[in-house]
Design a protein around this motif. Sequence first.
Motif, PDB file in Angstrom:
ATOM      1  N   GLY A   9      24.735  24.151  34.979  1.00  0.00           N
ATOM      2  CA  GLY A   9      24.212  22.804  34.811  1.00  0.00           C
ATOM      3  C   GLY A   9      25.018  21.880  35.703  1.00  0.00           C
ATOM      4  N   GLY A  10      24.350  20.976  36.400  1.00  0.00           N
ATOM      5  CA  GLY A  10      25.045  20.126  37.370  1.00  0.00           C
ATOM      6  C   GLY A  10      26.261  19.407  36.811  1.00  0.00           C
ATOM      7  N   PRO A  11      26.113  18.573  35.772  1.00  0.00           N
ATOM      8  CA  PRO A  11      27.274  17.867  35.230  1.00  0.00           C
ATOM      9  C   PRO A  11      28.343  18.817  34.682  1.00  0.00           C
ATOM     10  CG  PRO A  11      25.247  16.791  34.555  1.00  0.00           C
ATOM     11  CD  PRO A  11      24.852  18.097  35.177  1.00  0.00           C
ATOM     12  N   TYR A  12      27.904  19.931  34.105  1.00  0.00           N
ATOM     13  CA  TYR A  12      28.853  20.932  33.606  1.00  0.00           C
ATOM     14  C   TYR A  12      29.674  21.500  34.760  1.00  0.00           C
ATOM     15  CZ  TYR A  12      30.527  25.090  31.072  1.00  0.00           C
ATOM     16  OH  TYR A  12      31.295  26.074  30.500  1.00  0.00           O
ATOM     17  N   ASN A  13      29.018  21.835  35.863  1.00  0.00           N
ATOM     18  CA  ASN A  13      29.730  22.361  37.020  1.00  0.00           C
ATOM     19  C   ASN A  13      30.711  21.341  37.585  1.00  0.00           C
ATOM     20  OD1 ASN A  13      28.257  24.750  36.851  1.00  0.00           O
ATOM     21  ND2 ASN A  13      26.736  24.092  38.357  1.00  0.00           N
ATOM     22  N   VAL A  14      30.327  20.072  37.575  1.00  0.00           N
ATOM     23  CA  VAL A  14      31.235  19.022  38.047  1.00  0.00           C
ATOM     24  C   VAL A  14      32.480  18.968  37.163  1.00  0.00           C
ATOM     25  CG1 VAL A  14      31.523  16.522  38.331  1.00  0.00           C
ATOM     26  CG2 VAL A  14      29.453  17.643  39.162  1.00  0.00           C
ATOM     27  N   ALA A  15      32.288  19.043  35.852  1.00  0.00           N
ATOM     28  CA  ALA A  15      33.428  19.013  34.932  1.00  0.00           C
ATOM     29  C   ALA A  15      34.351  20.200  35.166  1.00  0.00           C
ATOM     30  CB  ALA A  15      32.939  18.990  33.486  1.00  0.00           C
ATOM     31  N   ASP A  54      27.217  20.583  43.415  1.00  0.00           N
ATOM     32  CA  ASP A  54      28.068  20.138  42.311  1.00  0.00           C
ATOM     33  C   ASP A  54      29.544  20.210  42.705  1.00  0.00           C
ATOM     34  OD1 ASP A  54      25.677  20.008  40.840  1.00  0.00           O
ATOM     35  OD2 ASP A  54      25.922  22.075  40.153  1.00  0.00           O
ATOM     36  N   SER A  55      29.904  21.230  43.482  1.00  0.00           N
ATOM     37  CA  SER A  55      31.283  21.338  43.957  1.00  0.00           C
ATOM     38  C   SER A  55      31.644  20.183  44.868  1.00  0.00           C
ATOM     39  CB  SER A  55      31.486  22.663  44.689  1.00  0.00           C
ATOM     40  OG  SER A  55      31.503  23.745  43.793  1.00  0.00           O
ATOM     41  N   VAL A  56      30.714  19.789  45.724  1.00  0.00           N
ATOM     42  CA  VAL A  56      30.953  18.626  46.583  1.00  0.00           C
ATOM     43  C   VAL A  56      31.165  17.378  45.739  1.00  0.00           C
ATOM     44  CG1 VAL A  56      29.874  17.079  48.270  1.00  0.00           C
ATOM     45  CG2 VAL A  56      29.741  19.566  48.578  1.00  0.00           C
ATOM     46  N   HIS A  57      30.305  17.183  44.746  1.00  0.00           N
ATOM     47  CA  HIS A  57      30.415  16.003  43.889  1.00  0.00           C
ATOM     48  C   HIS A  57      31.774  15.975  43.181  1.00  0.00           C
ATOM     49  CE1 HIS A  57      28.306  13.393  40.566  1.00  0.00           C
ATOM     50  NE2 HIS A  57      29.157  12.702  41.282  1.00  0.00           N
TER      51      HIS A  57
END
Length: 317
Positions: A41-47, A253-256
């Motif tokens: 999940g995008g936000p999960y990957n960012v966290a 997501d890693s970039v973010h």
Amino acid sequence: MIVSGDGAQRSSTIVSAGEALVDLVPTEQRPLAPLAPRLGGGPYNVAVGLGRLAVPTAMLTRLSTDAFGDALAVRLTDSGVRTDLLQRGDEPTTLAVVTVDEAGHARYSFHVEGTADRLVADPGDLDAAALAVGTLSLLLEPGASVYTELARRSAERGVFVSLDPNIRPALVTDPDTVRGRLDALAGVAGLVKLSDEDAAWWGREPEELLAAGAGAVVVTRGAEGLRAFTTAGVVEVPADTSRPVVDTIGAGDSVHGALLAHLHDHDLLTRDAVADLDADGWREALGFAARVAGWTVSRAGAEPPTRAELAGDGATP
């Protein structure tokens, strides 16, 4: 602690808010290959990415009480992410079925009806330095309205808001509403990170988003690298090609996450600081994000690197 523009002390924590789900990823690149569950999940990957980079991070979402939800919570803790903002419910976990083409590019189909993450409740005002929002959580009601209002309210309080639309067109039932929501969030965001595909669907050029109020806009262009649009001009860096690509799951997501980590590390988590960052500063930020993404795409699933891994290959930790 940091001091915000209104003079109030605020935590240095970055809160990533949005969906946490399970990707069902083929174990081989062939039709009807067996599927293996991977947490994402995008936000999960960012966290997870922020936590692995040793940045103070918390995750805001609603997780199922099923086995997938338990695994998602454990991985957050193992990655150094605070879980005190997690909500739990007996609804099922969202599933994303992934197909990967010969070049490693991922495509998704989603199972989202009645799932836990879209039923998140408003947590009230956050004690945070930054709030990252985006992806499915801004498409699926009732959660989309909760996250949008939280971001608007947080920006009013001086919290740095970062937006990654990460549009999934197959899930968009009302394009005008979604575009209006993104327009409103871009107008209060310190950073908008989006792919070239997102920009095309949204119908907004980076320069338009700057004019609307965004502090800066970073566009990911796959193998073509990263481009930052700022009030001072455009800055580009190439993609990191030092490792072979296994798949692109979680690359954006890693970039973010890496951009937020860099801004945090250099005390730049304000709209004014981002807007005033010069070309050399943006090359450094984009270069760091490219290295982090290069690590992520070199292994299966969304597995961003740790600080120790980056330091081990000579990258700036």
